[in-house]
Design a protein around this motif. Structure first.
Motif, short mmCIF file in Angstrom:
data_model
loop_
_atom_site.label_atom_id
_atom_site.label_comp_id
_atom_site.label_asym_id
_atom_site.label_seq_id
_atom_site.Cartn_x
_atom_site.Cartn_y
_atom_site.Cartn_z
N PRO A 1 0.83 -1.21 0.00
CA PRO A 1 0.00 0.00 0.00
C PRO A 1 0.86 1.26 0.00
O PRO A 1 1.92 1.31 0.64
N ASN B 1 -1.12 -4.81 7.01
CA ASN B 1 -0.11 -4.87 5.95
C ASN B 1 1.27 -4.83 6.58
O ASN B 1 1.56 -3.99 7.44
N GLU C 1 -7.65 0.67 5.96
CA GLU C 1 -7.06 0.14 4.73
C GLU C 1 -5.59 -0.20 4.88
O GLU C 1 -5.03 -0.96 4.08
N LEU C 2 -4.94 0.36 5.92
CA LEU C 2 -3.51 0.15 6.09
C LEU C 2 -3.17 -0.86 7.18
O LEU C 2 -2.01 -1.22 7.35
N SER D 1 -0.77 -1.36 -8.33
CA SER D 1 -2.07 -1.90 -7.93
C SER D 1 -2.48 -3.02 -8.88
O SER D 1 -2.19 -2.97 -10.07
N GLN E 1 -3.47 6.00 -1.31
CA GLN E 1 -4.44 6.58 -0.39
C GLN E 1 -3.94 7.98 -0.04
O GLN E 1 -2.74 8.17 0.24
#
Length: 227
Positions: free
Chosen positions: A3, A74, A70-71, A224, A25
């Motif tokens: 990411p 990871n 979202e992070l 991505s 992001q």
């Protein structure tokens, strides 16, 4: 896929990354740029690097305090920050903000060679499970951070007074370094570039890739997935 967080609200920087296969992001740093500029004593080019690092560190702190969903989970996250300034006659020309200041800037730079500096900072963050808590840096989640500057020479054109007023009316130059941008209305008023055009747009992909690679990451891992 690793990411990527872009520490900037610049549409141009986001578009550069997106076109290169990276869907970042966006987390805006909200750094007080004027305060940093006021206390800085180095060159204009070095100032862009200092500003990019300040933005990256501010976003890193925000991620640490409140990690976006979202992070989480990871093992690695990459933060990219950039800042650009136009230099003419040894002076920095940032975002003019107003029509009056835009006219003043153009009275100085029209028909002149200028230098567009972009500072880049890339940071690598790691999850707690991947860090060695014995060191302060890794315990903070920051595995590595590096900065680099790129510079492109820009020959500014000489629009007629009527053309300049029409350009000012678009309000495009108010919020871009040097009171113009080559990927919009202002592109017609730039006569020549000597260097990487992406530097002028605000993010040099070759420089970012070098920083990512220097920190041991594989550039295509930032791309991505398609579809």
């Amino acid at each position: 896929m690793i990411p990527v967080v872009l520490a900037s609200q610049s549409p141009a920087r986001r578009q550069i990354l997106t076109a290169a296969g990276i869907d970042p992001q966006i987390i805006v740093s909200e750094v007080d740029e004027r305060a940093i500029e006021a206390g800085f004593t180095g060159s204009v080019g070095d100032l862009t690097t200092a500003l990019s690092e300040a933005k990256a560190r501010a976003v890193i702190d925000r991620i640490r305090r409140c990690p976006p969903p979202e992070l989480t989970g990871n093992g690695t996250v990459v933060v990219i920050a950039g800042d650009s300034l136009l230099e003419h006659a040894g002076q920095a020309i940032g975002k003019p903000g107003t029509a009056e200041r835009t006219r003043a800037v153009w009275s100085e730079i029209a028909g002149q060679w200028t230098q567009l500096h972009t500072g880049h900072t890339v940071a690598v963050l790691t999850d707690a499970d991947d860090r060695d808590a014995s060191t302060e840096t890794s315990a903070a989640g920051l595995s590595a951070i590096r900065s680099r500057r790129s510079t492109t020479s820009v020959l500014i054109g000489s629009p007629s007074p009527e053309e300049l007023e029409a350009y000012i009316a678009t309000e495009e130059p108010f919020q871009v370094a040097g009171a113009l941008t080559i990927d919009g209305y202002g592109g017609a008023f730039v006569d020549r570039l000597d260097g990487d055009h992406l530097t002028v747009l605000g993010l040099s992909l070759p420089v970012v890739r070098e920083l990512v690679t220097d920190m041991g990451l594989f550039w295509p891992d930032l791309w991505s997935p398609k579809g």
